[in-house]
Enzyme design. Structure first.
Site, PDB file in Angstrom:
ATOM      1  N   LYS A   1       0.847  -1.209   0.000  1.00  0.00           N
ATOM      2  CA  LYS A   1       0.000   0.000   0.000  1.00  0.00           C
ATOM      3  C   LYS A   1       0.870   1.243   0.000  1.00  0.00           C
ATOM      4  O   LYS A   1       2.092   1.197   0.263  1.00  0.00           O
ATOM      5  CB  LYS A   1      -0.923   0.002   1.226  1.00  0.00           C
ATOM      6  CG  LYS A   1      -0.210  -0.069   2.576  1.00  0.00           C
ATOM      7  CD  LYS A   1       0.356   1.265   3.084  1.00  0.00           C
ATOM      8  CE  LYS A   1       1.102   1.140   4.403  1.00  0.00           C
ATOM      9  NZ  LYS A   1       1.777   2.423   4.810  1.00  0.00           N
TER      10      LYS A   1
ATOM     11  N   ASP B   1      -1.776  -1.561  10.722  1.00  0.00           N
ATOM     12  CA  ASP B   1      -2.036  -1.416   9.285  1.00  0.00           C
ATOM     13  C   ASP B   1      -2.768  -2.612   8.683  1.00  0.00           C
ATOM     14  O   ASP B   1      -3.302  -2.517   7.573  1.00  0.00           O
ATOM     15  CB  ASP B   1      -0.720  -1.223   8.518  1.00  0.00           C
ATOM     16  CG  ASP B   1      -0.094   0.140   8.754  1.00  0.00           C
ATOM     17  OD1 ASP B   1      -0.744   0.988   9.406  1.00  0.00           O
ATOM     18  OD2 ASP B   1       1.046   0.363   8.302  1.00  0.00           O
TER      19      ASP B   1
END
Length: 415
Positions: free
Chosen positions: A122, A249
């Site tokens: 990401k 995350d």
């Protein structure tokens, strides 16, 4: 397996490898029920003529009938006065096997024993630090987006009932409980009561210490794989909630690929991708790394931006990615920890000459992202001091609900 049915005179004979069945045949119609043979046939042959047979049709052109879940074949002897009429059943055993295997797996009666998944990374399009929490962590507000750079992970059910076995193609990656994959599998067993262990091979392509969430993506992928290989013991929401216990995350990867994340990052709000998925970008990571803990330790809240993160999100949703919207409050402390990273970013921005819509650091570093073009500045190829820089093309990625992220057809440039 079935070989032939012969209709002649007063009997019809069905022959197989193990038995021969006979049934009387009248002048008008005779029959032999094939109770032990497969029910998927590609065609039937009458004499020397192939007669197609449909599984959805009740009868063939010469009186073949499928009854209930078995196949009954009736042989007409009125078309010929001789005793040489033949009806041969021709079928596709491999096709039938594949169909049955697929039906069993989809029904859950025969769960998968192995699976290979794409484990994406990401970027943080913007990252605002909004405060410090009593538990020592920081509150943040960030636009996370999955990108096409990722690892490939193979999972197989292990006969072991005591431990998982992890291998990888990269030296230095921990293979024990320090690895987020093993942590995720332990968490899955703890939450579900499963006693299934796994063989895992990690084909690592995302660099470590990059601020790209490669390890977090691995953990989310491991949770997804474990759930698939154990018959779906948990929901996606369960997996997302549990994953926050081992990494802030990780819950993001259970979004649809684009999300506005708050709190420690574990509060995830799905949003439509604010930019075209085909938007090109280039990832540039120097060999030097800056540890996440060191970056947060160097963070000073008074040095952070005062921009409203929701206004930043609104701006990107309306106008796309711009330099002014791509704020990362971790850049300044990261540059203090690793001064060469600041010089690296500034030189990329200067050399791009407007080629990129924005140049910014992802996460806590040390990857610098250039959005708007897939090619890096030429100096990264021309100068020896940058020969060890990791470079990769990338683009934005999303997933469908109840499906994991698909491996991109093209991995792009990696050096």
């Amino acid at each position: 397996m079935a070989s032939a049915i012969r209709a002649g005179g007063s009997v019809a004979v069905f022959s197989s490898e193990k038995s021969i069945l006979r049934a009387p045949v009248t002048r008008r119609m005779g029959g032999a029920r094939l109770n032990s043979s497969p029910d998927k046939f590609s065609f039937m042959r009458h004499g020397f003529q192939k007669v197609p047979m449909s599984r959805n049709s009740g009868e063939s052109s010469f009186g073949a009938s499928r009854r209930c879940s078995r196949l009954s074949v009736f042989c007409s002897s009125s078309e010929s006065a001789t005793n040489d009429d033949k009806v041969e059943v021709v079928y596709d055993p491999q096709g039938r096997y594949n169909e049955l295997l697929s039906d069993l797996r989809s029904s859950g009666a025969m769960p998968q024993t192995n699976i290979t998944l794409f484990s994406p990374s990401k970027i943080n399009v913007f990252l605002r630090i909004t405060g410090k929490r009593p538990d020592g962590y920081h509150d943040l507000a960030s636009l996370f987006h999955v990108i096409s750079l990722g690892d490939i992970i193979k999972f197989s059910i292990s006969p072991s009932k005591t431990k998982d076995s992890l291998t990888t193609n990269v030296i230095g990656v921990p293979l024990d409980e320090k690895n987020l994959i093993i942590k995720a599998l332990n968490l899955f067993r703890e939450k579900t009561g499963s006693n299934t262990y796994f063989w895992i091979h990690l084909d690592k392509r995302v660099p470590t210490g990059a601020g790209l969430g490669g390890g977090s993506g691995n953990a989310a992928t491991a949770l997804w794989a474990a759930n698939q290989l154990t018959g779906g013991l948990a929901t996606e929401k369960d997996l997302q909630e549990w994953s926050g216990e081992i990494g802030s995350d990780i819950p993001f990867f259970f979004s649809t690929g684009a999300a506005y994340c708050t709190s420690r990052g574990e509060v995830v709000k799905n949003i439509p991708s604010p930019v075209p998925l085909s938007t090109p970008m280039v990832l540039m990571k120097p060999q030097e790394e800056c540890g996440t803990a060191d970056v947060y330790q160097a963070l000073r809240l008074e040095d952070c931006s005062t921009s409203d993160p929701e206004k930043l999100l609104e701006s990107i949703m309306q106008d796309g990615i711009t330099q002014s919207a791509c704020i990362n409050d971790l850049e300044k402390p990261a540059f203090n920890v690793l001064p060469s990273l600041k010089q690296f970013k500034e030189r990329i921005a200067a050399a791009s000459r407007g080629r990129y819509q924005a140049v910014f650091m992802s996460g806590s570093g040390s990857t610098i992202v250039g959005v708007g073009d897939s090619q890096p500045p030429e100096f990264l190829y021309d100068e020896e001091q940058y020969s060890s820089v990791f470079i990769s093309e990338a683009y934005f990625l999303t997933r469908r609900e109840n499906e994991w992220y698909e491996q991109p057809h093209s991995e792009g440039l990696q050096t």
